[in-house]
Design an enzyme around this catalytic site. Structure first.
Site, PDB file in Angstrom:
ATOM      1  N   HIS A 253       0.378   0.114  -1.825  1.00 40.37           N
ATOM      2  CA  HIS A 253      -0.572  -0.881  -1.519  1.00 40.37           C
ATOM      3  C   HIS A 253      -2.079  -0.700  -2.165  1.00 40.37           C
ATOM      4  O   HIS A 253      -2.550  -1.600  -3.034  1.00 40.37           O
ATOM      5  CB  HIS A 253      -0.748  -1.076   0.252  1.00 40.37           C
ATOM      6  CG  HIS A 253       0.353  -1.267   0.899  1.00 40.37           C
ATOM      7  ND1 HIS A 253       1.004  -2.454   1.171  1.00 40.37           N
ATOM      8  CD2 HIS A 253       1.002  -0.228   1.619  1.00 40.37           C
ATOM      9  CE1 HIS A 253       2.074  -2.176   1.821  1.00 40.37           C
ATOM     10  NE2 HIS A 253       2.211  -1.008   2.053  1.00 40.37           N
TER      11      HIS A 253
HETATM   12  C1  BDR Z   1      -2.329  -0.045   4.521  1.00 40.51           C
HETATM   13  O1  BDR Z   1      -2.036   0.563   5.734  1.00 40.51           O
HETATM   14  C2  BDR Z   1      -2.300   1.957   5.400  1.00 40.51           C
HETATM   15  O2  BDR Z   1      -0.885   2.609   6.077  1.00 40.51           O
HETATM   16  C3  BDR Z   1      -2.050   2.091   3.741  1.00 40.51           C
HETATM   17  O3  BDR Z   1      -2.545   3.135   3.314  1.00 40.51           O
HETATM   18  C4  BDR Z   1      -2.735   0.730   3.571  1.00 40.51           C
HETATM   19  O4  BDR Z   1      -3.971   0.840   3.353  1.00 40.51           O
HETATM   20  C5  BDR Z   1      -1.016  -1.055   4.274  1.00 40.51           C
HETATM   21  O5  BDR Z   1      -0.723  -1.634   5.527  1.00 40.51           O
END
Ligand code: BDR
Ligand code: CA
Length: 324
Positions: A253
């Site tokens: 992400h």
């Molecule tokens: C987001 O949530 C976190 O767990 C990850 O680092 C990312 O920023 C994805 O949903």
């Protein structure tokens, strides 16, 4: 509905503050950013509680800085809990230390003095108008607190690029909410209402940029410490999502936000009017695209929804090769 190709690549380095809760994919994002000094001038890393507690996200940000060979970048610790709601964590995905697949240690260099929130207030107040970009890779608590304390800091901000939200994609922490928005929906709303230029990279796009065996081989072939760390971290990190969604690979992400800042032509999005649901209950933290707007009459957010996945992994590979 007009599809915007995202803007063109910056012609001069962006002055950037990275607000983050490392976090496996946050560390990949930080390494990508630190490997790109020709495009990104990182003024500071600010940390927030999110994937794990604040002491661990702050330690992991300092670890990433050490691995990136960029001890010149200050790391400021920020909010240890959301604005109003009780904290939630994601150790089930990121491990107890917030960094799966690698052994963590206490980095040689400590935190910068002072709080991340005060750093944001001071830096953005003193900045030239619309000169500083913020990459927000975790719950938006730090920026919200800074905006509540000093609303005029909006003037110093060029753009805020957020990893968060979901619209056509389901949520990943509840059926409808993405983790960063669910972790502090009140903070997200403060930022949404501040009038700042906002771009969101939601699950709709990050779930299209997935690892694969070939992409892991591509990264491993670089053969330096940074690439090995990224492979080790991601191989462990993606397991939960692959199992949960039955996907052939896992998302990275937060690295998408940094890729967007370096090479926006790899992404496509549209102007939208976005709301965040703050009602307690099943829809808390859901992001709702209430309207697709036009470039001529834009909404409050640029919503990125498509990307050239292989182009992003090529960018990550090229950039990581510049680190030790
Ligand atoms: C987001 O949530 C976190 O767990 C990850 O680092 C990312 O920023 C994805 O949903
Ligand atoms: Ca994150």
């Amino acid at each position: 509905m007009p599809v915007l190709s995202a803007r063109v690549a910056p012609t001069a380095p962006l002055d950037l503050i990275i607000d983050t809760d490392p976090g496996a994919d946050d560390v990949v994002a930080l390494l990508l950013a630190m490997a790109s000094p020709d495009v990104l001038r990182i003024r500071a890393i600010t940390t927030v509680a999110g994937n794990v507690r604040l002491d661990k996200t702050s330690r992991n940000a300092r670890l990433a800085r050490e691995w990136g060979g960029r001890e010149d970048i200050p790391v400021y610790a920020g909010a240890s809990k959301p604005l109003l709601r009780p904290p939630i964590y994601a150790a089930n995905i990121h491990g107890d230390e917030g960094l799966p697949g690698v052994v963590v240690h206490e980095p040689a260099q400590g935190l910068a003095d002072g709080s991340a929130v005060q750093y944001l207030v001071d830096t953005l107040s003193a900045a030239q108008p619309h000169s500083i970009t913020l990459a927000v890779l975790g719950p938006q608590t730090n920026l919200a607190l800074a905006l509540i304390q000093a609303p005029a800091i909006v003037r110093g901000i060029k753009e805020v690029v957020v990893m968060g939200g979901a619209h056509l994609n389901a949520g990943n922490i509840t059926p409808v909410a993405e983790f960063n928005l669910y972790a502090d929906a009140e903070a997200a709303e403060v930022v949404l209402n501040s009038g700042v230029e906002l771009t969101y990279l939601p699950l709709d796009v990050t779930h299209k940029v997935l690892t694969s065996d070939a992409r892991f081989s591509q990264l491993a072939a670089i053969g330096n410490q940074a690439s090995q760390l990224v492979v080790d971290i991601l191989m462990e990190y993606i397991k939960a999502d692959m199992q949960r969604y039955g996907m052939t690979g896992g998302p990275v992400h937060d690295a998408s936000v940094i890729a967007y800042l370096i090479k926006p032509e790899l992404f496509k999005g549209r102007s939208v009017e976005l709301q965040v649901d703050r009602r307690q209950g099943a829809t808390y933290g859901q992001t709702i695209v209430v309207e697709y707007t036009t470039p001529e009459q834009p909404g409050n957010v640029v919503w990125i929804e498509d990307a050239d996945a292989q182009g992003i992994f090529d960018l990550l590979s090229t950039r990581l090769a510049c680190l030790k």
